[in-house]
Design a protein around this motif. Structure first.
Motif: not given
Length: 368
Positions: A264-282
């Protein structure tokens, strides 16, 4: 987007992501549509673990790599205007698992890599105006399978990789190349991440390195102002992942995760030093794939081993935080993907590990 704003909009974005995925054509439906891939002329030889670099003239320089005969010193150049390959000057030594970084001058820095028996510390510069390679300063530490990033100050950061032909020789060290002096100098070392990593330049000039051994969940940030690394929030324990910076400044990472059978897709937000799982993969267990940021802001997810079977390419939509299928794709790793001035993506070479089989073929992806 900050962590706070991401949290506030998560339910809305999640709903929109679900609707976007539902609205996107299914893989079966897309089979009847025009493929986004077109065949391009093939290279002169099989290559994987090579490099591909867009030159100032809009052509693409491919250097080194391996195939059934081992590593090669040859290079060749692709001209998108004529769909042809032409032989270029040869490297000083055969290299695979090296890096190629286009400098502000237009020259290309080739560093490290090796053969089945040797790991190189040597580096060389390619001048596209004269079609020549010339020696430059050697790396402080011989390394292959490392990553190189052009920093905002014009220097090149090389990090990680392996110091010998054994995968038991994972490196935590990093070093800097100064184009003005042609020399490498040691800089701060990683504390946890080692060996295979991804390295992504952030909007603020720092570099995010993500570990990729499938066991240890770790990410670290390099500060060029201090020459030091600091720990970042832990991502999943990725194996065979890829990472790219989005137009928003967030970093997208996709790949197989430890104890999970998806990519799946993860996003890292540098300003908050934070990871978020945002989408499953096909595609399940996609690894060894490439991520290419397109002019639209979407990201092409191409190839990868996918349990050694064929599969599909995907697009990541940063507006809906979703992945959706955009046609079939080959199951290879060790390929390269290069964004062309036209907005298309040139994907060349690679290997299918199940057979094994090596490829000289090339194809171009046009965003639908």
């Amino acid at each position: 987007m900050t962590r706070a704003s991401a949290s506030k909009t998560w339910l809305l974005v999640g709903l929109w992501s679900t609707l976007a995925v539902a609205a996107a054509p299914s893989q079966d439906t897309q089979a009847g549509l025009v493929s986004p891939w077109t065949q391009a002329a093939s290279m002169s030889r099989y290559r994987y673990s090579h490099t591909a670099t867009l030159l100032p003239a809009g052509t693409v320089l491919v250097t080194g790599g391996s195939s059934s005969g081992g590593a090669t010193a040859t290079s060749e150049t692709y001209n998108p205007a004529t769909n042809t390959w032409s032989a270029s000057a040869s490297l000083s030594v055969a290299r695979a698992g090296h890096t190629a970084t286009r400098l502000p001058s237009g020259r290309v820095l080739i560093a490290g890599g090796g053969t089945s028996t040797t790991v190189h510390a040597s580096a060389e510069l390619y001048d596209p105006t004269t079609n020549t390679f010339t020696a430059t300063g050697a790396l402080v530490t011989a390394r292959r399978g490392h990553k190189a990033v052009l920093l905002d100050n014009g220097q090149v950061l090389a990090v990680g990789g392996f110091g010998t032909t054994s995968y038991n020789s994972a490196l935590r060290s990093a070093e800097l190349y100064n184009p003005s002096t042609g020399q490498w100098t040691a800089t701060g070392s990683l504390s946890v991440a080692a060996g295979t990593v991804t390295a992504t330049l952030l909007d603020d000039g720092r570099v995010l390195a993500i570990n990729d051994d499938g066991v240890t969940a770790a990410a670290e940030l390099y500060n060029p102002s201090t020459g030091t690394w600091t720990r970042a929030a832990n991502p999943p324990a990725f194996y065979g992942h890829a990472a790219v910076r989005l137009d928003s400044g967030a970093v997208l990472a996709t790949g197989q995760e430890q104890y999970r059978y998806d990519s799946g897709a993860w996003l890292y937000f540098p300003e908050d030093d934070y990871w978020e799982y945002v989408s499953y993969a096909n595609e399940m267990r996609r690894r060894g794939h490439s991520l290419t940021l397109l002019p639209s802001g979407r990201v092409l997810v191409a190839r990868g081993t996918r349990n050694q079977i064929g599969g599909s390419a995907e697009l990541f939509d940063p507006d809906s935080w979703s992945l959706y299928v955009v046609g079939s794709d080959a199951a290879t790793t060790g390929h390269t993907a290069t964004l062309l001035p036209s907005g298309g993506v040139l994907v060349v070479g690679g290997t299918s590990q199940e057979e094994p089989e090596w490829y000289s073929s090339a194809e171009i992806f046009a965003e639908p």
